[in-house]
Design an enzyme around this catalytic site. Structure first.
Site, PDB file in Angstrom:
ATOM      1  N   LEU A  54       0.858  -1.176   0.000  1.00 38.49           N
ATOM      2  CA  LEU A  54       0.000   0.000   0.000  1.00 38.49           C
ATOM      3  C   LEU A  54       0.896   1.229   0.000  1.00 38.49           C
ATOM      4  O   LEU A  54       2.010   1.195   0.532  1.00 38.49           O
ATOM      5  CB  LEU A  54      -0.903   0.029   1.238  1.00 38.49           C
ATOM      6  CG  LEU A  54      -1.946  -1.080   1.380  1.00 38.49           C
ATOM      7  CD1 LEU A  54      -2.689  -0.930   2.706  1.00 38.49           C
ATOM      8  CD2 LEU A  54      -2.917  -1.088   0.213  1.00 38.49           C
ATOM      9  N   ASP A  55       0.422   2.316  -0.601  1.00 32.72           N
ATOM     10  CA  ASP A  55       1.181   3.561  -0.580  1.00 32.72           C
ATOM     11  C   ASP A  55       1.438   4.008   0.857  1.00 32.72           C
ATOM     12  O   ASP A  55       0.681   3.661   1.773  1.00 32.72           O
ATOM     13  CB  ASP A  55       0.412   4.676  -1.303  1.00 32.72           C
ATOM     14  CG  ASP A  55       0.348   4.462  -2.809  1.00 32.72           C
ATOM     15  OD1 ASP A  55       1.123   3.640  -3.332  1.00 32.72           O
ATOM     16  OD2 ASP A  55      -0.482   5.133  -3.449  1.00 32.72           O
ATOM     17  N   LYS A  56       2.466   4.803   1.022  1.00 31.73           N
ATOM     18  CA  LYS A  56       2.842   5.280   2.354  1.00 31.73           C
ATOM     19  C   LYS A  56       1.670   5.923   3.085  1.00 31.73           C
ATOM     20  O   LYS A  56       1.462   5.681   4.278  1.00 31.73           O
ATOM     21  CB  LYS A  56       3.993   6.294   2.232  1.00 31.73           C
ATOM     22  CG  LYS A  56       4.458   6.867   3.561  1.00 31.73           C
ATOM     23  CD  LYS A  56       5.678   7.752   3.370  1.00 31.73           C
ATOM     24  CE  LYS A  56       6.183   8.284   4.712  1.00 31.73           C
ATOM     25  NZ  LYS A  56       7.424   9.101   4.561  1.00 31.73           N
ATOM     26  N   THR A  58      -1.593   5.604   2.388  1.00 37.90           N
ATOM     27  CA  THR A  58      -2.834   4.833   2.328  1.00 37.90           C
ATOM     28  C   THR A  58      -2.906   3.914   3.540  1.00 37.90           C
ATOM     29  O   THR A  58      -1.924   3.266   3.891  1.00 37.90           O
ATOM     30  CB  THR A  58      -2.900   3.989   1.043  1.00 37.90           C
ATOM     31  OG1 THR A  58      -2.821   4.858  -0.088  1.00 37.90           O
ATOM     32  CG2 THR A  58      -4.185   3.191   0.962  1.00 37.90           C
TER      33      THR A  58
END
Length: 236
Positions: A54-56, A58
């Protein structure tokens, strides 16, 4: 910002563990040198192996394999699109309601680690079915989005990415005029409606073939606060 030490286990069996990743923590080490989520995971689960990220900024459900065989099986399920993912997000503006809309906009790499639609913004064609662009460039990228709740100046959506491109949901929503609040990479930092203290994108639910159940992460408490935001009235 999140703290990797506040790790929450959503589900666990002999093959995998599902964790509730906080916003503000990189899954792997980044340029900041700050503590990363996967290092914390390995301290608690020996032999843990990544299968997706997951993105930082998110938050939400993240699946980790416990052994090599499980990693191989889970990675294949993600790669062949057999894993179903549902995200919640709060976006700027009033999103059309009443039906699930399809955002069919191929993506390609842009400048400075960003991604963009493979075409011009004015070439995007809105319709009752969603948004489409006619191009033979870029990689197929499809997101389905549906209005969940409406706020004074923002909307909460349920999004299901049908493909797994980097930043797909963020780029798609930005390019159709509904940037995720708190997204300073693809949104406008000068817009009070779009600006927020965190990226309001949350991996809410995931369904994988190996389980006969879905796994959900609770909706962050500040999402309701983000949705209820109202632009100040400009009295003259």
């Amino acid at each position: 910002m999140g703290d990797a030490s506040l790790m929450k286990v959503l589900f666990e069996n002999s093959e995998l563990v599902a964790l509730d990743k906080p916003s503000g923590i990189s899954v792997l080490r980044d340029r900041s040198g700050a503590s990363n989520f996967f290092d914390q995971i390995k301290q608690q689960f020996r032999g843990a192996r990544l299968v997706h990220r997951l993105d930082k900024f998110t938050s939400g459900v993240m699946i980790v394999a416990k052994n090599r065989a499980s990693q191989s099986e889970l990675s294949k399920a993600f790669a062949t699109r057999k894993v179903t993912k549902h995200y919640l997000c709060v976006v700027a503006g009033h999103f059309p309601g009443g039906r699930t809309l399809k955002i069919d906009l191929p993506l390609k790499a842009g400048r400075k680690s960003r991604y963009r639609v493979a075409g011009l913004r004015e070439e995007i064609r809105p319709s009752v079915e969603g948004w489409l662009i006619q191009t033979d460039q870029g990689l197929e990228s499809v997101t389905e989005a549906r209005l969940f709740r409406q706020g004074p100046d923002r909307s909460m959506l349920v999004c299901q990415p049908k493909t797994g491109r980097t930043h797909q949901i963020r780029v798609h929503l930005s390019w159709i005029g509904h940037a995720i609040v708190g997204d300073h990479l693809y949104g406008s930092t000068n817009s009070p409606v779009q600006s927020w203290k965190r990226l309001a994108l949350h991996a809410h639910k995931i369904c994988i073939p190996q389980l006969s159940k879905s796994i959900s992460a609770p909706v962050p408490q500040d999402f309701a606060e983000a949705l209820d935001y109202s632009s100040p009235v400009n009295l003259r």
